[in-house]
Design an enzyme around this catalytic site. Structure first.
Site, PDB file in Angstrom:
ATOM      1  N   ASP A   1      36.168  -7.709  -7.302  1.00 21.45           N
ATOM      2  CA  ASP A   1      35.770  -6.713  -8.004  1.00 21.45           C
ATOM      3  C   ASP A   1      36.374  -5.180  -7.588  1.00 21.45           C
ATOM      4  OD1 ASP A   1      34.266  -5.226 -10.061  1.00 21.45           O
ATOM      5  OD2 ASP A   1      32.299  -6.083  -9.401  1.00 21.45           O
TER       6      ASP A   1
HETATM    7  C1  NOJ Z   1      33.040  -3.256 -11.702  1.00 23.55           C
HETATM    8  C2  NOJ Z   1      32.152  -4.140 -12.512  1.00 23.55           C
HETATM    9  O1  NOJ Z   1      31.336  -4.895 -11.434  1.00 23.55           O
HETATM   10  C3  NOJ Z   1      32.784  -5.516 -12.967  1.00 23.55           C
HETATM   11  O2  NOJ Z   1      31.948  -6.452 -13.659  1.00 23.55           O
HETATM   12  C4  NOJ Z   1      33.884  -5.036 -14.061  1.00 23.55           C
HETATM   13  O3  NOJ Z   1      34.573  -5.958 -14.532  1.00 23.55           O
HETATM   14  C5  NOJ Z   1      34.904  -4.125 -13.172  1.00 23.55           C
HETATM   15  N1  NOJ Z   1      34.227  -3.062 -12.649  1.00 23.55           N
HETATM   16  C6  NOJ Z   1      36.264  -3.530 -13.925  1.00 23.55           C
HETATM   17  O4  NOJ Z   1      35.727  -2.608 -14.986  1.00 23.55           O
END
Ligand code: NOJ
Length: 747
Positions: free
Chosen positions: A289
């Protein structure tokens, strides 16, 4: 042969080999593995590390832009993937640089959060889960993939498969709710929809099972917070949707932000190597993430970013989203003998395999075709599908005295801050959705059924200010109308990531407005239409209103879909995928709890020294699986093919369902079991099947389910097994029922 000539010879042989196979887009995996090996034999360690790096584009008034730092990385062959960049034009331009200007011409991978639609936005995921309609969910993902791929995207960071049992956590909006079985089914639907039959088609995209794992169990519902759970809960509740994703062929996984039992997910070998790869045989790639490798430092799990990079690559994490740690430290870690170069090879290989599967080496520009975009985005049939999904996802929580459906001849006072809203209606993760022009407001939807003269509109108040100046007009219109229809709820920032709430009531003074209307127009029926991204505490509203329709954030065509329900064009059939508590104090509350040693007696729920509250019932306001229709369904004659089954037998269970009301309609029949005694305790109810059926008024159908010992398995601390003994069983239209039948599993 000098080094350059040697490299050229290898490159030449790779290209010949690759081109020779180009005619066949549906390449076999073996072909792909050979090509990847051939390509990797040409790559320097820097180029391999480059494949493990992903950075975000930015956005300005002209559209997507890429910073000069990222442009330099791209040109050096040190960037494998980008997120937050789309449009046929921009992705083509960047892809051209990757292909023409880097030494090996390896195409970029473009990823984006296509969560519940790309341009045509469907109901938020929790809402769409309320439809219990896996075909419709799959279709929404197919449409999202059609649209996203036409704007250059190869990969979505979806579906989110985190079980959500705490409405304080803003991200319950992005999942399929509290139940394992329902989430498993929905996981499969999303993955089939996004990835299609053949990834090498230009309209299919990689799916990503996220967030692995336990993210939904964050303490106190606070985002990114600590998770502690035993292996039984992990394996019985939080892991199964991810296993379902692997079984459905998901190509990628994303790490969770949280720690789990002291080890942050992004550095967790047990979950990524032991479970995901060794036990489940997943062979796609794993992305972190956003900045999750850096975050190993504040977690207190890594001394510094170099240490964090070492931990992550050793845990089996392939692609670094935004942390920069792989870029800065992987090569150094190899030189200092802290990691083996094999770890980098493995990560690079897995990412390249996905690029091959997508057909990017055959034609890197296949996703970036302007004409396809023009013919794809907002197709009328997509908007129509979104309308249908919005109707199918709206849950009728209560409907006293047939307050709904509305008739086309009555005059309604249409009141509330969300009546004319086009900004919030598409929800939080609305990808490239339009928050202004394109979305259909509830007002527009209702207008398509009623004459202007029959709509008396007042905004009444805002979502979260204390300004009561609009109350007076709202009250005076309410007095003139036949019925009062309120459109209220949260704004879209109140759910999704980083949107945890400690108060889950309808925000601001909206409930005060309802109270004022109830007081000033006591004889008028009040219908509350809600938009929100979590279960709310609706105890007050439940006592103040006659009907409540939970529409979640229903999406681009939401206004039409919701109006279809309001006017009976679509008879509501949605059922809650998550429990609505009576108050925040009951949280977490979900249907498949354990019994405890001191369960409350049904005939005396307040008995002392039982597992109850002294100030509230244990029961929720609206249980999991609940959802009304304009008609009634009667369940009778549940029949079991046997009262004993062996481990290799199949139990047939059937029930008659009759539509006893005045409308045709759909019903979601839900099959529950209760394993009465286990070597570890089992929940009081577990969903094990469901079927959505359509019944004309007066019609009766027999719904049949098959159950085998596979369905009775659970992780008992050592293994997944079905234990001999008695199981209760029921088929019902809600989780709120008492078991009447049982069978025995014999071994
Ligand atoms: C953070 C989020 O937790 C995740 O779900 C997302 O795909 C990513 N950012 C990318 O935007």
């Amino acid at each position: 042969m000098n080094k350059d000539t040697f490299t050229f010879a290898l490159l030449f042989s790779f290209l010949i080999f690759s081109c020779a196979k180009n005619t066949n887009t549906n390449q076999s995996n073996n072909d792909i593995y050979t090509k990847v090996d051939s390509l990797m034999s040409l790559m320097t360690i820097k180029e391999k590390i480059g494949q493990t790096i992903m950075y975000s584009g930015d956005w300005d008034v002209t559209g997507p832009v890429v910073s000069s730092n990222n442009m330099t990385l791209l040109k050096n062959g040190s960037l494998g993937a980008m997120l937050n960049v789309y449009s046929a034009k921009k992705t083509k331009e960047l892809q051209k640089i990757a292909v023409d200007e880097t030494r090996l011409g390896i195409p970029l991978l473009f990823g984006y959060d296509v969560i519940h639609g790309f341009r045509t936005i469907f109901p938020i995921n929790l809402g769409h889960a309320s439809s219990w309609d896996v075909e419709d969910i799959e279709n929404s993902a197919r449409i999202a993939a059609e649209e996203a791929s036409s704007e250059g995207l190869h990969w979505t960071f979806a579906p989110m498969l985190d079980i959500g049992r705490d409405p304080r956590w803003g991200r319950v909006s992005e999942g399929a709710g509290e139940d394992v079985f329902l989430t498993n089914e929905i996981a499969t639907a999303y993955i089939k929809g996004f990835q299609g039959q053949d990834l090498s088609m230009h309209n299919t995209i990689l799916a990503c099972a996220k967030h692995f794992v336990g993210y939904g169990a964050a303490q106190a519902g606070r985002d990114y917070h600590t998770v502690n759970m035993g292996e039984d809960e992990l394996r019985n509740v939080y892991l199964p949707p991810f296993k379902a994703a692997v079984d459905a062929g998901v190509e990628t996984f994303m790490t969770a932000f949280n720690e789990i039992n002291g080890v942050p997910a992004t550095g967790n070998k047990f979950i990524f190597r032991d479970i995901l790869r060794d036990e489940w045989g997943f062979n796609g790639f794993v992305v972190t993430d956003y900045t999750a490798i850096n975050e190993l430092v504040p977690h207190g799990f890594a001394e510094n970013e170099m240490h964090a990079a070492e931990i992550a690559i050793k845990a089996g994490i392939d692609l670094d989203m935004m942390s920069g740690a792989y870029k800065s430290y992987l090569e150094k870690l190899v030189h200092e003998n802290k990691i083996s170069v094999d770890l980098i090879n493995d990560a690079c290989r897995r990412i390249l395999i996905s690029k091959f599967k997508l057909g990017l080496f055959d034609d890197p520009y296949r996703y970036s075709v302007e004409e396809r975009k023009i013919n794809t985005i907002y197709k009328p049939e997509f908007l129509e599908a979104a309308r249908k999904s919005a109707a199918m996802s709206s849950v009728l929580l209560k409907n006293n005295d047939d307050a709904l459906p509305l008739s086309k001849t009555e005059t309604i006072a249409l009141i509330g801050p969300l009546v004319k809203d086009k900004e919030n209606i598409i929800g939080n993760w609305a990808a490239a959705g339009d928050r202004k022009g394109k979305a259909i407001s509830i007002f527009q939807g209702i207008k398509s059924y009623l004459n202007d003269a029959n709509i008396l509109y007042a905004k009444g108040c805002d979502i979260n200010t204390n300004n009561k100046s609009g109350f007076k007009k709202a009250i005076s219109l309410a007095k003139k109308a036949d019925k009062i229809v309120l459109v209220m709820g949260e704004n879209y920032h109140m759910s999704g990531e980083a949107a945890s709430r400690t108060n889950i009531k309808i925000p601001g003074i909206q409930t005060e407005l309802i109270k004022a209307l109830r007081k000033e127009a006591p004889s008028k029926q009040i219908i509350l239409i809600l938009m929100n991204g979590r279960p709310l505490d609706l105890s007050e509203e439940d006592s103040l209103t006659d009907a409540i329709l939970e529409t979640w954030f229903p999406g681009t065509s939401g206004g039409y879909g919701v109006a279809d329900v309001l006017f009976g064009e679509y008879n509501p059939s949605a059922k809650l995928p998550i429990t609505f508590p009576r108050s925040i104090g009951q949280v977490p509350i979900y249907y498949n709890v354990k019994n405890t040693g001191r369960p409350i007696p049904l005939d005396n729920p307040k008995e002392d020294y039982k597992s109850n509250y002294i100030d509230s019932p244990n029961t929720p306001l609206y249980p999991f699986g609940h959802g009304l229709s304009y008609t009634n369904f009667e369940y009778s004659d549940i029949t079991l093919s046997s009262n004993k089954i062996g481990v290799s037998d199949t139990l047939l269970v059937s029930v008659n369902i009759k539509n006893t009301g005045n409308y045709d309609g759909h019903e979601v029949a839900q099959l529950y079991i209760h394993d009465k005694v286990g070597s570890i305790t089992r929940p009081v109810k577990e969903l094990k099947g469901f079927e959505k059926i359509f019944l004309k008024k007066g019609e009766i159908k027999t719904v049949k389910f098959k159950l085998t010992s596979e369905d009775l398995k659970f992780f008992n601390g050592i293994e997944f097994t079905a234990e001999a003994g008695e199981f209760e069983i029921a088929i019902s239209g809600t989780s709120d029922f008492s078991f009447m039948n049982s069978f025995e599993l014999i071994r």
